[in-house]
Design an enzyme around this catalytic site. Structure first.
Site, PDB file in Angstrom:
ATOM      1  N   LYS A 199       0.810  -1.210   0.000  1.00 31.75           N
ATOM      2  CA  LYS A 199       0.000   0.000   0.000  1.00 31.75           C
ATOM      3  C   LYS A 199       0.850   1.270   0.000  1.00 31.75           C
ATOM      4  CE  LYS A 199      -4.580  -1.367   1.401  1.00 31.75           C
ATOM      5  NZ  LYS A 199      -5.687  -1.156   2.335  1.00 31.75           N
ATOM      6  N   ARG A 239      -4.691  -9.724   4.369  1.00 33.45           N
ATOM      7  CA  ARG A 239      -5.067  -9.675   2.951  1.00 33.45           C
ATOM      8  C   ARG A 239      -3.817  -9.284   2.151  1.00 33.45           C
ATOM      9  NH1 ARG A 239      -6.845  -5.771  -0.694  1.00 33.45           N
ATOM     10  NH2 ARG A 239      -8.386  -6.508  -2.231  1.00 33.45           N
TER      11      ARG A 239
END
Length: 286
Positions: free
Chosen positions: A221, A255
């Protein structure tokens, strides 16, 4: 005990959720699993590498071409049905904020609805309840789907995360979602700048202390990229470092894009914490 689909996970059992993007414009894999065969091969590989959950997404999280509910369903529903046929025991999650899509994928065999946009469609929790599916309750800072944060501020970011996620979880249970199938997610990058995401990670123990299982979506991210000043394809080390910290603080579901690497990190942390025996223990004994 966390219960999703046919699977049950003990409180200290770390769980890998593999990302399978059914989009042509995903930020990380750039559409590598948009077509059926590469996507099904991705599922096979992820399960072989230790993923217990596959998370299927039909819409890119960030801004981009408009994808309506009909197109999102076209990308995900048939695929969910085929994964269900091939892998009866794997937990199938679908990343959607729309109740219409949630209904269709649950009919096709999905076990978990991953609501990454924090309850923006209040009907989604009711869908999970009707089908006995699980629900991920995420903090997105009030952001609308597919928008980027702009000068967002919090008096106390973790206080807001707790207020929103616990509130969504309690509402889901009140609607009939099985309590043992509800997770909370701090929503790294969603409605947050990099400092917010770092603080949410540092204070993750406060989420764990609520008693709800915690899911984290850290993989490659922007907060990792900005912290280390690395482009998307060079964020694995930072992601794994954040994974190790999150595991030590008690998060349960991860995840991820890189399943095998994450599995090793989680197993190592679990063994250090005393929740897992070493796979081999010969040193000093032979």
């Amino acid at each position: 005990m966390l219960r999703l689909g046919r699977r049950e996970f003990d409180a200290h059992e770390p769980v890998v959720m593999a990302i399978v993007n059914r989009t042509p414009d995903s930020f990380y894999d750039q559409g590598a699993t948009f077509r059926d065969e590469p996507a099904l091969a991705r599922v096979e590989q992820a399960v072989a590498e230790g993923a217990a959950i596959v998370d299927v997404g039909g819409v890119k999280a960030g801004p981009g071409e408009e994808v309506d509910a009909e197109e999102e369903a076209r990308r995900t529903v048939g695929f969910v049905a085929e994964v269900r046929r091939r892998h009866p025991d794997v937990v199938i999650s679908v990343d959607t904020w729309r109740h219409e899509v949630g209904e269709a994928v649950c009919e096709a065999g999905a076990d978990l609805l991953n609501d990454a946009w924090g309850g923006v469609d209040p009907k989604l929790a009711g869908v999970a309840a009707r089908y006995g599916a699980g629900l991920v309750c995420t903090h997105a800072g009030g952001a609308q789907p597919r928008t980027r944060p702009h000068r967002v501020t919090y008096d106390d970011v973790m206080a807001d995360v707790l207020r929103v996620t616990v509130g969504l979880a309690e509402r889901a249970v009140a609607l009939g979602v099985p309590r043992e199938s509800v997770l909370i997610d701090p929503g790294h990058d969603f409605g947050k700048n990099t400092r917010h995401s770092l603080e949410a990670t540092r204070r993750l123990g406060e989420m764990v202390a609520t008693g709800w299982p915690v899911l984290v979506s850290l993989s490659n991210k922007d907060f990792v990229g900005e912290t280390l000043d690395r482009p998307v394809k060079e964020r694995l080390i930072g992601t794994l470092a954040t994974t190790a910290v999150s595991a030590w603080l008690g998060a349960q579901v991860y995840r991820v894009h890189e399943v095998a690497e994450t599995r090793q990190v989680l197993d190592m942390v679990a063994s250090i914490a005393g929740h897992r025996e070493p796979a081999v223990a010969r040193r000093g004994l032979a």
